[in-house]
Design a protein around this motif. Structure first.
Motif, PDB file in Angstrom:
ATOM      1  N   VAL A 173      -3.852 -11.389  -3.750  1.00 27.81           N
ATOM      2  CA  VAL A 173      -2.993 -11.047  -4.894  1.00 27.81           C
ATOM      3  C   VAL A 173      -1.767 -11.960  -4.929  1.00 27.81           C
ATOM      4  CG1 VAL A 173      -1.439  -9.259  -5.800  1.00 27.81           C
ATOM      5  CG2 VAL A 173      -3.777  -8.667  -5.141  1.00 27.81           C
ATOM      6  N   ALA A 174      -1.137 -12.171  -3.780  1.00 25.47           N
ATOM      7  CA  ALA A 174       0.050 -13.031  -3.713  1.00 25.47           C
ATOM      8  C   ALA A 174      -0.292 -14.462  -4.133  1.00 25.47           C
ATOM      9  CB  ALA A 174       0.637 -13.017  -2.303  1.00 25.47           C
ATOM     10  N   TYR A 211      -4.335   4.931  -1.195  1.00 27.87           N
ATOM     11  CA  TYR A 211      -3.030   4.342  -1.477  1.00 27.87           C
ATOM     12  C   TYR A 211      -3.122   3.501  -2.735  1.00 27.87           C
ATOM     13  CZ  TYR A 211      -1.325   5.718   3.099  1.00 27.87           C
ATOM     14  OH  TYR A 211      -0.925   6.456   4.175  1.00 27.87           O
ATOM     15  N   PHE A 212      -2.025   3.417  -3.444  1.00 29.94           N
ATOM     16  CA  PHE A 212      -1.929   2.521  -4.590  1.00 29.94           C
ATOM     17  C   PHE A 212      -1.610   1.128  -4.078  1.00 29.94           C
ATOM     18  CE2 PHE A 212      -0.919   6.644  -6.414  1.00 29.94           C
ATOM     19  CZ  PHE A 212      -1.697   6.646  -7.558  1.00 29.94           C
ATOM     20  N   LEU A 213      -2.171   0.126  -4.717  1.00 32.09           N
ATOM     21  CA  LEU A 213      -1.820  -1.259  -4.432  1.00 32.09           C
ATOM     22  C   LEU A 213      -0.746  -1.641  -5.441  1.00 32.09           C
ATOM     23  CD1 LEU A 213      -2.633  -3.684  -2.615  1.00 32.09           C
ATOM     24  CD2 LEU A 213      -4.027  -4.468  -4.529  1.00 32.09           C
ATOM     25  N   GLY A 214       0.450  -1.951  -4.951  1.00 29.45           N
ATOM     26  CA  GLY A 214       1.563  -2.262  -5.832  1.00 29.45           C
ATOM     27  C   GLY A 214       2.049  -3.683  -5.653  1.00 29.45           C
ATOM     28  N   ILE A 215       2.602  -4.236  -6.736  1.00 32.37           N
ATOM     29  CA  ILE A 215       3.229  -5.562  -6.686  1.00 32.37           C
ATOM     30  C   ILE A 215       4.661  -5.413  -7.172  1.00 32.37           C
ATOM     31  CG2 ILE A 215       3.205  -7.941  -7.521  1.00 32.37           C
ATOM     32  CD1 ILE A 215       0.306  -7.636  -8.186  1.00 32.37           C
ATOM     33  N   PHE A 216       5.574  -5.984  -6.420  1.00 33.69           N
ATOM     34  CA  PHE A 216       6.981  -6.070  -6.807  1.00 33.69           C
ATOM     35  C   PHE A 216       7.279  -7.548  -7.052  1.00 33.69           C
ATOM     36  CE2 PHE A 216       6.673  -2.118  -4.601  1.00 33.69           C
ATOM     37  CZ  PHE A 216       7.691  -1.310  -5.068  1.00 33.69           C
ATOM     38  N   PRO A 217       7.275  -7.985  -8.312  1.00 36.31           N
ATOM     39  CA  PRO A 217       7.505  -9.403  -8.602  1.00 36.31           C
ATOM     40  C   PRO A 217       8.988  -9.773  -8.719  1.00 36.31           C
ATOM     41  CG  PRO A 217       6.866  -8.259 -10.591  1.00 36.31           C
ATOM     42  CD  PRO A 217       6.825  -7.250  -9.481  1.00 36.31           C
ATOM     43  N   GLY A 218       9.873  -8.874  -8.333  1.00 42.86           N
ATOM     44  CA  GLY A 218      11.310  -9.141  -8.408  1.00 42.86           C
ATOM     45  C   GLY A 218      11.994  -8.317  -9.462  1.00 42.86           C
ATOM     46  N   ALA A 219      11.330  -8.110 -10.582  1.00 39.88           N
ATOM     47  CA  ALA A 219      11.840  -7.257 -11.654  1.00 39.88           C
ATOM     48  C   ALA A 219      10.705  -6.330 -12.059  1.00 39.88           C
ATOM     49  CB  ALA A 219      12.298  -8.083 -12.848  1.00 39.88           C
ATOM     50  N   GLY A 220      10.826  -5.063 -11.701  1.00 44.63           N
ATOM     51  CA  GLY A 220       9.795  -4.107 -12.051  1.00 44.63           C
ATOM     52  C   GLY A 220       8.765  -3.908 -10.960  1.00 44.63           C
ATOM     53  N   HIS A 221       7.685  -3.235 -11.335  1.00 45.33           N
ATOM     54  CA  HIS A 221       6.640  -2.859 -10.408  1.00 45.33           C
ATOM     55  C   HIS A 221       5.324  -2.822 -11.166  1.00 45.33           C
ATOM     56  CE1 HIS A 221       4.139   0.257  -8.368  1.00 45.33           C
ATOM     57  NE2 HIS A 221       4.582  -0.333  -7.282  1.00 45.33           N
ATOM     58  N   ILE A 222       4.262  -3.318 -10.556  1.00 50.83           N
ATOM     59  CA  ILE A 222       2.939  -3.322 -11.163  1.00 50.83           C
ATOM     60  C   ILE A 222       2.007  -2.532 -10.256  1.00 50.83           C
ATOM     61  CG2 ILE A 222       1.014  -4.759 -11.935  1.00 50.83           C
ATOM     62  CD1 ILE A 222       3.121  -7.084 -12.130  1.00 50.83           C
ATOM     63  N   ASN A 223       1.279  -1.580 -10.831  1.00 54.07           N
ATOM     64  CA  ASN A 223       0.332  -0.770 -10.086  1.00 54.07           C
ATOM     65  C   ASN A 223      -1.075  -1.306 -10.349  1.00 54.07           C
ATOM     66  OD1 ASN A 223      -1.499   1.201  -9.233  1.00 54.07           O
ATOM     67  ND2 ASN A 223      -0.104   2.861  -9.708  1.00 54.07           N
ATOM     68  N   LEU A 224      -1.787  -1.693  -9.275  1.00 51.30           N
ATOM     69  CA  LEU A 224      -3.129  -2.238  -9.409  1.00 51.30           C
ATOM     70  C   LEU A 224      -4.220  -1.218  -9.082  1.00 51.30           C
ATOM     71  CD1 LEU A 224      -2.667  -5.814  -7.917  1.00 51.30           C
ATOM     72  CD2 LEU A 224      -2.603  -5.097 -10.295  1.00 51.30           C
ATOM     73  N   GLY A 225      -3.871   0.061  -9.016  1.00 51.76           N
ATOM     74  CA  GLY A 225      -4.869   1.100  -8.795  1.00 51.76           C
ATOM     75  C   GLY A 225      -4.909   1.618  -7.376  1.00 51.76           C
ATOM     76  N   ILE A 226      -5.648   2.717  -7.216  1.00 50.33           N
ATOM     77  CA  ILE A 226      -5.709   3.421  -5.936  1.00 50.33           C
ATOM     78  C   ILE A 226      -7.049   3.190  -5.252  1.00 50.33           C
ATOM     79  CG2 ILE A 226      -6.571   5.581  -6.910  1.00 50.33           C
ATOM     80  CD1 ILE A 226      -4.619   7.047  -4.967  1.00 50.33           C
ATOM     81  N   SER A 227      -7.010   3.118  -3.915  1.00 54.03           N
ATOM     82  CA  SER A 227      -8.228   2.992  -3.119  1.00 54.03           C
ATOM     83  C   SER A 227      -7.933   3.436  -1.695  1.00 54.03           C
ATOM     84  CB  SER A 227      -8.723   1.542  -3.103  1.00 54.03           C
ATOM     85  OG  SER A 227      -9.814   1.399  -2.211  1.00 54.03           O
ATOM     86  N   VAL A 228      -8.933   4.003  -1.044  1.00 54.35           N
ATOM     87  CA  VAL A 228      -8.783   4.320   0.372  1.00 54.35           C
ATOM     88  C   VAL A 228      -8.736   3.042   1.203  1.00 54.35           C
ATOM     89  CG1 VAL A 228      -9.817   6.612   0.183  1.00 54.35           C
ATOM     90  CG2 VAL A 228     -11.270   4.645   0.694  1.00 54.35           C
ATOM     91  N   ASP A 229      -9.252   1.931   0.660  1.00 49.58           N
ATOM     92  CA  ASP A 229      -9.248   0.657   1.385  1.00 49.58           C
ATOM     93  C   ASP A 229      -7.845   0.188   1.742  1.00 49.58           C
ATOM     94  OD1 ASP A 229     -11.994   0.547   1.284  1.00 49.58           O
ATOM     95  OD2 ASP A 229     -12.074  -1.005  -0.269  1.00 49.58           O
ATOM     96  N   TRP A 230      -6.858   0.476   0.917  1.00 50.97           N
ATOM     97  CA  TRP A 230      -5.510  -0.057   1.145  1.00 50.97           C
ATOM     98  C   TRP A 230      -4.821   0.611   2.331  1.00 50.97           C
ATOM     99  CZ3 TRP A 230      -7.752  -3.440  -0.897  1.00 50.97           C
ATOM    100  CH2 TRP A 230      -8.131  -3.531  -2.217  1.00 50.97           C
ATOM    101  N   ALA A 280       0.910  -1.145   0.000  1.00 50.02           N
ATOM    102  CA  ALA A 280       0.000   0.000   0.000  1.00 50.02           C
ATOM    103  C   ALA A 280       0.948   1.192   0.000  1.00 50.02           C
ATOM    104  CB  ALA A 280      -0.884   0.004   1.234  1.00 50.02           C
ATOM    105  N   GLU A 281       0.966   1.950  -1.080  1.00 46.89           N
ATOM    106  CA  GLU A 281       2.013   2.949  -1.277  1.00 46.89           C
ATOM    107  C   GLU A 281       1.475   4.218  -1.910  1.00 46.89           C
ATOM    108  OE1 GLU A 281       3.904   1.932  -5.524  1.00 46.89           O
ATOM    109  OE2 GLU A 281       4.066   0.268  -4.088  1.00 46.89           O
ATOM    110  N   ARG A 282       2.238   5.280  -1.759  1.00 50.12           N
ATOM    111  CA  ARG A 282       1.987   6.519  -2.481  1.00 50.12           C
ATOM    112  C   ARG A 282       3.241   7.375  -2.422  1.00 50.12           C
ATOM    113  NH1 ARG A 282      -2.635   9.259   1.246  1.00 50.12           N
ATOM    114  NH2 ARG A 282      -1.418   9.624   3.108  1.00 50.12           N
TER     115      ARG A 282
END
Length: 136
Positions: free
Chosen positions: A112-113, A80-99, A62-64
């Motif tokens: 997600v994991a 916050y943005f929901l982000g994934i770090f799969p080891g190489a790069g970064h994936i943004n899954l969108g923003i929500s107050v829920d995170w 949960a990042e910004r």
């Protein structure tokens, strides 16, 4: 391996998901221009080598940007943005107050994991902990 740059955090819980270990962190201190509210680190231990620290294979965050933190004190407005770090790069899954809510974040991050790593087992919470955690 590209992962969130965290210098310190408070460990909230530890989960087992199949052969993986998931560690939930909050109150994260960042080493870069991103503020991480919560982070779920997924480790894959080597069953043949118990002497080395398990490798992080995935992180869900949960990042910004810190500039967004400085411009607004109201998390309910910005979220916050929901982000994934799969080891190489970064994936943004969108923003929500829920995170920003640790329970909602935890549920989504574990889902997600599991989906990303194709883990059929349901996560099992094995430990609650509030010790500081330094990410290696």
């Amino acid at each position: 391996m590209y992962m969130p740059a965290i210098s310190d955090a408070r460990r909230v819980a530890t989960y087992l998901i199949g052969s993986y270990i998931a560690v939930l962190l909050t109150d994260c201190e960042s080493e870069d221009d991103i503020h991480y509210k919560h982070v779920l680190l997924i480790y894959l231990p080597d069953p043949h080598d118990r002497t080395t620290h398990p490798q992080v294979v995935l992180a869900v965050t949960a990042e910004r940007p810190i500039t967004l933190d400085e411009s607004s004190d109201d998390e309910a407005e910005t979220g916050y943005f929901l982000g994934i770090f799969p080891g190489a790069g970064h994936i943004n899954l969108g923003i929500s107050v829920d995170w920003g809510d640790i329970d909602k974040f935890t549920e989504k991050a574990l889902t997600v994991a599991r989906e990303y790593l194709t883990i059929p087992q349901t996560p099992y919470r094995v430990r609650d902990n509030s010790e500081p955690h330094t990410h290696d």
